[in-house]
Enzyme design. Sequence first.
Site, PDB file in Angstrom:
ATOM      1  N   SER A 164      36.887  39.031  47.853  1.00  0.00           N
ATOM      2  CA  SER A 164      37.200  39.082  46.424  1.00  0.00           C
ATOM      3  C   SER A 164      37.035  37.685  45.808  1.00  0.00           C
ATOM      4  CB  SER A 164      38.649  39.567  46.287  1.00  0.00           C
ATOM      5  OG  SER A 164      38.890  40.112  45.028  1.00  0.00           O
ATOM      6  N   PRO A 165      36.712  37.607  44.522  1.00  0.00           N
ATOM      7  CA  PRO A 165      36.517  36.288  43.905  1.00  0.00           C
ATOM      8  C   PRO A 165      37.772  35.417  43.993  1.00  0.00           C
ATOM      9  CG  PRO A 165      35.947  38.060  42.362  1.00  0.00           C
ATOM     10  CD  PRO A 165      36.521  38.706  43.564  1.00  0.00           C
TER      11      PRO A 165
ATOM     12  N   GLN B  52      30.628  36.684  39.854  1.00  0.00           N
ATOM     13  CA  GLN B  52      31.502  37.277  38.832  1.00  0.00           C
ATOM     14  C   GLN B  52      31.357  36.431  37.576  1.00  0.00           C
ATOM     15  OE1 GLN B  52      35.826  36.674  38.824  1.00  0.00           O
ATOM     16  NE2 GLN B  52      36.087  38.890  38.701  1.00  0.00           N
TER      17      GLN B  52
ATOM     18  N   TYR C 162      40.826  37.953  30.441  1.00  0.00           N
ATOM     19  CA  TYR C 162      39.579  37.337  29.979  1.00  0.00           C
ATOM     20  C   TYR C 162      39.120  38.031  28.690  1.00  0.00           C
ATOM     21  CZ  TYR C 162      38.978  34.021  33.707  1.00  0.00           C
ATOM     22  OH  TYR C 162      39.120  32.927  34.510  1.00  0.00           O
TER      23      TYR C 162
ATOM     24  N   ARG D  89      35.019  44.308  36.804  1.00  0.00           N
ATOM     25  CA  ARG D  89      36.435  44.205  37.210  1.00  0.00           C
ATOM     26  C   ARG D  89      37.301  44.458  35.989  1.00  0.00           C
ATOM     27  NH1 ARG D  89      39.809  40.220  41.255  1.00  0.00           N
ATOM     28  NH2 ARG D  89      39.180  41.842  42.697  1.00  0.00           N
TER      29      ARG D  89
ATOM     30  N   LEU E 182      46.722  42.977  48.579  1.00  0.00           N
ATOM     31  CA  LEU E 182      47.481  43.090  49.834  1.00  0.00           C
ATOM     32  C   LEU E 182      46.879  44.120  50.785  1.00  0.00           C
ATOM     33  CD1 LEU E 182      51.271  42.593  48.988  1.00  0.00           C
ATOM     34  CD2 LEU E 182      49.635  40.942  49.870  1.00  0.00           C
TER      35      LEU E 182
ATOM     36  N   ARG F 179      43.384  36.622  49.664  1.00  0.00           N
ATOM     37  CA  ARG F 179      44.211  35.706  50.461  1.00  0.00           C
ATOM     38  C   ARG F 179      44.101  35.957  51.952  1.00  0.00           C
ATOM     39  NH1 ARG F 179      49.131  36.993  46.548  1.00  0.00           N
ATOM     40  NH2 ARG F 179      48.028  38.964  46.734  1.00  0.00           N
TER      41      ARG F 179
HETATM   42  C1  FMN Z   1      42.882  31.415  45.100  1.00  0.00           C
HETATM   43  C2  FMN Z   1      42.623  32.653  44.308  1.00  0.00           C
HETATM   44  C3  FMN Z   1      41.717  32.612  43.255  1.00  0.00           C
HETATM   45  C4  FMN Z   1      41.406  33.777  42.548  1.00  0.00           C
HETATM   46  N1  FMN Z   1      40.396  33.743  41.613  1.00  0.00           N
HETATM   47  C5  FMN Z   1      39.969  34.887  41.056  1.00  0.00           C
HETATM   48  C6  FMN Z   1      38.807  34.905  40.258  1.00  0.00           C
HETATM   49  O1  FMN Z   1      38.091  33.917  40.098  1.00  0.00           O
HETATM   50  N2  FMN Z   1      38.469  36.085  39.684  1.00  0.00           N
HETATM   51  C7  FMN Z   1      39.194  37.235  39.884  1.00  0.00           C
HETATM   52  O2  FMN Z   1      38.852  38.278  39.332  1.00  0.00           O
HETATM   53  N3  FMN Z   1      40.273  37.238  40.665  1.00  0.00           N
HETATM   54  C8  FMN Z   1      40.659  36.110  41.275  1.00  0.00           C
HETATM   55  N4  FMN Z   1      41.717  36.128  42.139  1.00  0.00           N
HETATM   56  C9  FMN Z   1      42.348  37.434  42.466  1.00  0.00           C
HETATM   57  C10 FMN Z   1      41.760  37.982  43.769  1.00  0.00           C
HETATM   58  O3  FMN Z   1      40.361  38.246  43.641  1.00  0.00           O
HETATM   59  C11 FMN Z   1      42.479  39.262  44.232  1.00  0.00           C
HETATM   60  O4  FMN Z   1      42.238  40.268  43.299  1.00  0.00           O
HETATM   61  C12 FMN Z   1      43.978  39.065  44.390  1.00  0.00           C
HETATM   62  O5  FMN Z   1      44.266  37.840  45.048  1.00  0.00           O
HETATM   63  C13 FMN Z   1      44.615  40.216  45.198  1.00  0.00           C
HETATM   64  O6  FMN Z   1      44.019  40.313  46.479  1.00  0.00           O
HETATM   65  P1  FMN Z   1      44.741  39.740  47.819  1.00  0.00           P
HETATM   66  O7  FMN Z   1      46.095  40.391  47.909  1.00  0.00           O
HETATM   67  O8  FMN Z   1      43.817  40.170  48.950  1.00  0.00           O
HETATM   68  O9  FMN Z   1      44.835  38.253  47.696  1.00  0.00           O
HETATM   69  C14 FMN Z   1      42.063  34.985  42.849  1.00  0.00           C
HETATM   70  C15 FMN Z   1      43.019  35.007  43.866  1.00  0.00           C
HETATM   71  C16 FMN Z   1      43.269  33.875  44.603  1.00  0.00           C
HETATM   72  C17 FMN Z   1      44.280  33.948  45.736  1.00  0.00           C
END
Ligand code: FMN
Length: 390
Positions: free
Chosen positions: A32-33, A109, A196, A244, A318, A341
């Site tokens: 994911s981004p 993205q 956004y 998204r 998660l 993460r």
């Molecule tokens: C360090 C970090 C940077 C993130 N940057 C973006 C981003 O640039 N664009 C976006 O849509 N979501 C962003 N997110 C959200 C993640 O893509 C993801 O949707 C969110 O962390 C939930 O997933 P996870 O539980 O696997 O971390 C970011 C999350 C983290 C932890």
Amino acid sequence: MTDTTTEATRLPLMFQPITLRGLTVKNRIVVSPMSQYSAVDGAPTDWHLVHLGKFASGGAGIVFCEETSVSERSRKTYDCPGIYTDAQAKAWRRVTDFIRGQGAAAAIQLGHAGRKVATRAPWDGFAPLGPADAEAGRPPWSGLAPSPIPFKEGAMAPKEMDRDDIRHVIQLHVDAAKRSLDAGFDICEIHGAHGYIIQQFLSPITNHRTDGYGGDIEGRMRFGLELIEAVRAAWPADRPLFFRGSCVDGRGGIWSMDDTVVLAGRLKERGVDVFDCSSGGIEGPLTLHVVPRVPGYHVPFARRIRKEVGIQTMAVGLIREAEQAESYLQAGDCDFVALAREMMWDPNWPVHAAAALGVPNPHNLLPRNYSWWLQKRVETLALASSQQTQ
Ligand SMILES: Cc1cc2nc3c(=O)[nH]c(=O)nc-3n(C[C@H](O)[C@H](O)[C@H](O)COP(=O)(O)O)c2cc1C
């Protein structure tokens, strides 16, 4: 002769290839981004190459680069990347060449932060830039938005967009999509979530317009749909387009899942291939729809959109365990599982997930430089264990 189709279908669904338009992705695991706040003059650096490169070599099918801005003014921070110059596209090419060289698809993205610009990094609470930053050579600037409402106390009010601004921002996305193609990206995603600019138009909290781009849901969707139509026309027909969306506002919003189902249907009609399900980003006076942070917290949204709209979906939030991820795919809740993460914690997550699901020789998902040695490791460990039992 080996029957590769039969072999592939014996694999867990997560490891079966999937074809989107002209692109076949080797598995359904998506990075994911993740914004890194490490760009220089909007260009990715060595950090991005290593950060994203390790996910590509770790076996993921799609590696998303972080939210990348379509213009200088639309960046959240001075350290966010963009793709609004040829030099930036060239710098991204180095990253996409590596990702594709590892057999993964490279995804960008594209984002426009709208009113949410000129902030500090997350570890400084995304605080609006102020006089101290200006003194340090980082003055704040004002963003663009459907209505002139600052995103936070202390932030500059954004300029209310007129028709020319709307046309211009759509064109910026088209130009960025064309540059993304030159930069070697296989997949383009439009960031319509997390407060956004597209979500600023969608949400009645941030859109107080009385013209054709505000009012009822049709008016509020108009900007995003026009933008998608323009990008779809510019992005090659054989390459997938993702969107998204924040399925619910998450904190304080009044955009509901019923609205998202309508939006996803309109996006599908306009050639969006995958709806990437997220939430949140618009703050306001109400307290509705707080999405509890439980494992797979966006999966119910992905399930409903996939079922009611018939568009492919991606779930994120998660997702940590192999069996958990596989169960969502098997149940038909989503077509892709995205991890952020958890990938930071374990960039080789796909290999460990394959091991957990009983895929034979999971180390073969890694590049030969590693997999050959890891096969030796398996043999050495087997020998050591047989010697211990003698
Ligand atoms: C360090 C970090 C940077 C993130 N940057 C973006 C981003 O640039 N664009 C976006 O849509 N979501 C962003 N997110 C959200 C993640 O893509 C993801 O949707 C969110 O962390 C939930 O997933 P996870 O539980 O696997 O971390 C970011 C999350 C983290 C932890």
